[in-house]
Design an enzyme around this catalytic site. Structure first.
Site, short mmCIF file in Angstrom:
data_model
loop_
_atom_site.label_atom_id
_atom_site.label_comp_id
_atom_site.label_asym_id
_atom_site.label_seq_id
_atom_site.Cartn_x
_atom_site.Cartn_y
_atom_site.Cartn_z
N TYR A 1 15.18 47.41 7.43
CA TYR A 1 16.15 47.54 6.33
C TYR A 1 17.56 47.81 6.88
O TYR A 1 18.54 47.21 6.47
CB TYR A 1 15.74 48.66 5.36
CG TYR A 1 16.85 48.95 4.38
CD1 TYR A 1 17.16 48.04 3.37
CD2 TYR A 1 17.63 50.11 4.48
CE1 TYR A 1 18.22 48.28 2.51
CE2 TYR A 1 18.68 50.35 3.62
CZ TYR A 1 18.98 49.43 2.63
OH TYR A 1 20.01 49.65 1.79
N SER B 1 28.31 55.54 -0.11
CA SER B 1 28.13 54.35 -0.95
C SER B 1 27.65 54.80 -2.32
O SER B 1 26.86 55.74 -2.44
CB SER B 1 27.08 53.42 -0.33
OG SER B 1 26.57 52.54 -1.31
N THR C 1 34.29 47.50 -3.19
CA THR C 1 33.75 46.43 -2.34
C THR C 1 33.82 45.10 -3.07
O THR C 1 33.33 44.96 -4.19
CB THR C 1 32.31 46.76 -1.92
OG1 THR C 1 32.35 47.91 -1.09
CG2 THR C 1 31.67 45.61 -1.16
N ARG D 1 18.25 39.19 2.87
CA ARG D 1 18.24 39.70 4.23
C ARG D 1 16.81 39.55 4.73
O ARG D 1 15.89 40.23 4.28
CB ARG D 1 18.71 41.14 4.26
CG ARG D 1 20.20 41.25 3.93
CD ARG D 1 20.73 42.62 4.12
NE ARG D 1 20.22 43.53 3.12
CZ ARG D 1 20.86 43.84 1.99
NH1 ARG D 1 22.03 43.32 1.73
NH2 ARG D 1 20.33 44.67 1.13
N HIS E 1 30.66 42.62 5.93
CA HIS E 1 29.46 43.36 5.51
C HIS E 1 28.45 43.44 6.66
O HIS E 1 27.24 43.47 6.44
CB HIS E 1 28.83 42.68 4.28
CG HIS E 1 28.33 43.67 3.26
ND1 HIS E 1 29.08 44.08 2.18
CD2 HIS E 1 27.16 44.33 3.15
CE1 HIS E 1 28.38 44.94 1.45
NE2 HIS E 1 27.21 45.12 2.02
N ARG F 1 25.43 41.01 6.89
CA ARG F 1 24.27 41.15 6.01
C ARG F 1 24.29 40.23 4.81
O ARG F 1 23.30 40.13 4.09
CB ARG F 1 24.17 42.61 5.52
CG ARG F 1 23.72 43.58 6.59
CD ARG F 1 23.90 45.01 6.14
NE ARG F 1 22.96 45.48 5.14
CZ ARG F 1 21.76 45.98 5.38
NH1 ARG F 1 21.34 46.05 6.63
NH2 ARG F 1 20.99 46.41 4.41
C1 FMN Z 1 21.81 49.55 5.42
C2 FMN Z 1 23.18 49.13 5.02
C3 FMN Z 1 23.59 49.29 3.71
C4 FMN Z 1 24.88 48.94 3.33
N1 FMN Z 1 25.28 49.19 2.04
C5 FMN Z 1 26.57 48.99 1.70
C6 FMN Z 1 27.04 49.44 0.44
O1 FMN Z 1 26.30 50.01 -0.36
N2 FMN Z 1 28.35 49.19 0.14
C7 FMN Z 1 29.21 48.56 1.01
O2 FMN Z 1 30.37 48.37 0.70
N3 FMN Z 1 28.77 48.17 2.23
C8 FMN Z 1 27.49 48.39 2.59
N4 FMN Z 1 27.07 48.05 3.86
C9 FMN Z 1 28.03 47.45 4.81
C10 FMN Z 1 28.74 48.53 5.62
O3 FMN Z 1 29.61 49.30 4.82
C11 FMN Z 1 29.60 47.91 6.74
O4 FMN Z 1 30.46 46.96 6.17
C12 FMN Z 1 28.80 47.25 7.86
O5 FMN Z 1 27.58 47.93 8.10
C13 FMN Z 1 29.63 47.26 9.11
O6 FMN Z 1 29.07 46.52 10.13
P1 FMN Z 1 28.17 47.16 11.30
O7 FMN Z 1 26.85 47.46 10.66
O8 FMN Z 1 28.10 46.06 12.29
O9 FMN Z 1 28.84 48.40 11.81
C14 FMN Z 1 25.77 48.38 4.28
C15 FMN Z 1 25.36 48.23 5.59
C16 FMN Z 1 24.09 48.61 5.97
C17 FMN Z 1 23.70 48.45 7.41
#
Ligand code: FMN
Length: 409
Positions: A48, A130, A181, A190, A301, A304
């Protein structure tokens, strides 16, 4: 201008956590943390937090983009570790490194939201909760009163009733920066998360139960912290709703990306600094600035959403020159080291944020993981800046940079 009165009290010289040296030996970089993580948590939990979209090519591109950026050092300038304090949106932080918002981190490690919040507060670096996180706005504010940022998705239902109430709650606990966001206009798949058995609701199958049973450290954390919840939304759902019922409730009221009119409505309502997250095009950054947005949070993101997005770091120089000094540009997606933070600073970002690596840290090291990773990032950033002859974090901007992936718009 919104309420941006500078809070300039001197921060005490930051000292790493007493266990820093011990953990640093076992986990000298985030790669070691990522390798250890799946040994401590159920496979579905690791997948996840770690998965990208499709075949993870977007993640690979993010990492390669950072790896390909090289700095030409200057010598004979300094033999000291430079200071890395930074001012963001009128407030001082100990380092230009922050925790990006993540939904469901408590699935990866029960209690992770508050552990990250407390670690950020200790180090005085930004922590972003978040709206899909496992702690309420009020709990996060208590854990990280001086460094608390909040991220919202689009709760469009009933003319954004929940969205505006979330802003009221955020205002009441003095959230420092509100982030909207923009980069999830539609839902995508994913792959590893889906394959590991996580659908829109959490219903452990036999394999997942087995995975939990053979990860006793994770189970203990679950017993200590309880089952992960969509905590910030809990209070709007019917009383005594189960975790899955709250998820279903939220999904029926949330979705899509804020359009520019909605951004303006939120901007007009929110009384502090606001950032838009997920910007990759300079013209979108300019639109944001025209609406009075103070922060451009560049991101794809973390790979993802889909694989084919440009790495945010490759679009950074164009966005920085488009907004000039009219907004603060911060960045995430692909940060895995203090050297990456330095690369982002050298290309004009004011700060860099990390997501996944904080989940590797908490999975690998348990409760002390987030604090350890912040210290590792700060340690590496100082050493990297010192190595290239930068006199401060801001001075990285003057370095000569080779950036083959740079996008010209
Ligand atoms: C498990 C997970 C959940 C995430 N959930 C959100 C979220 O709820 N809101 C959001 O704006 N970004 C979310 N993101 C994106 C992160 O804020 C961020 O943009 C991203 O993880 C940065 O890249 P990195 O994982 O390579 O450091 C999520 C990322 C992960 C890994």
């Amino acid at each position: 201008m919104h309420d941006m009165t500078a809070k300039k009290e001197a921060l005490s010289a930051y000292q790493p956590h007493p266990n820093f040296a011990k953990y640093h030996k076992s986990f000298p970089t985030t790669a070691w943390m990522r390798k250890r993580a799946p040994k401590n948590v159920p496979l579905f939990a690791f997948e996840y937090g770690d998965t990208g979209a499709g075949n993870d090519v977007g993640i690979d591109h993010n990492w390669a983009a950072f790896d390909n950026i090289k700095i030409v050092p200057r010598y004979g300038v300094t033999n000291k570790l430079p200071p890395v304090e930074v001012e963001l949106f009128g407030q001082r932080y100990n380092a230009p490194i922050g925790i990006a918002p993540m939904g469901g981190p408590s699935l990866v490690w029960p209690g992770a939201d508050i552990l990250m919040a407390k670690a950020a507060q200790r180090a005085r670096v930004p922590y972003t909760l978040s709206v899909a996180g496992g702690a309420t706005i009020e709990q996060a504010a208590e854990a990280a009163p001086d460094v608390f940022w909040l991220q919202l998705y689009r709760f469009w239902h009933d003319d954004h009733k929940i969205g505006f109430d979330l802003m009221r709650r955020a205002q009441a606990v003095e959230v420092k920066v509100l982030t909207l966001t923009l980069d999830v206009p539609v839902r995508t798949t994913r792959s590893r998360e889906a394959y590991a058995g996580l659908a829109s609701e959490f219903r452990p199958n036999v394999r997942m139960i087995y995975e939990m049973m053979v990860r006793p450290k994770w189970l203990l954390a679950l017993l200590r912290n309880g089952y992960p919840r969509f905590a910030t939304i809990d209070q709007y759902a019917p009383p005594r709703a189960s975790t899955n019922e709250v998820i279903a409730f939220a999904r029926a009221r949330m979705g899509g990306a804020f359009n520019w009119e909605e951004v303006k409505r939120y901007r007009d309502f929110w009384k502090g600094p606001m950032a838009l997250k997920g910007i990759l095009h300079p013209e979108d950054a300019e639109k944001a600035v025209a609406l009075g947005i103070e922060g451009i949070w560049m991101s794809n993101h973390g790979g993802r959403q889909i694989e084919a997005l440009v790495p945010s770091i490759d679009a950074l120089p164009a966005v920085v020159s488009a907004v000039g000094d009219k907004a603060t540009v911060i960045i995430d997606s692909g940060i895995r080291s203090g050297q990456d933070v330095m690369r982002a600073l050298a290309l004009g970002a004011k700060a860099a944020f990390a997501g996944k690596s904080f989940l590797w840290a908490v999975a690998a090291l348990g409760d002390e993981g987030p604090a350890q990773l912040i210290d590792l990032y700060i340690d590496e950033l100082k050493a990297s800046l010192g190595q290239v002859g930068a006199l401060s974090a801001a001075d990285a901007r003057n370095a000569r940079v080779l950036h083959p992936g740079r996008i010209e718009f």
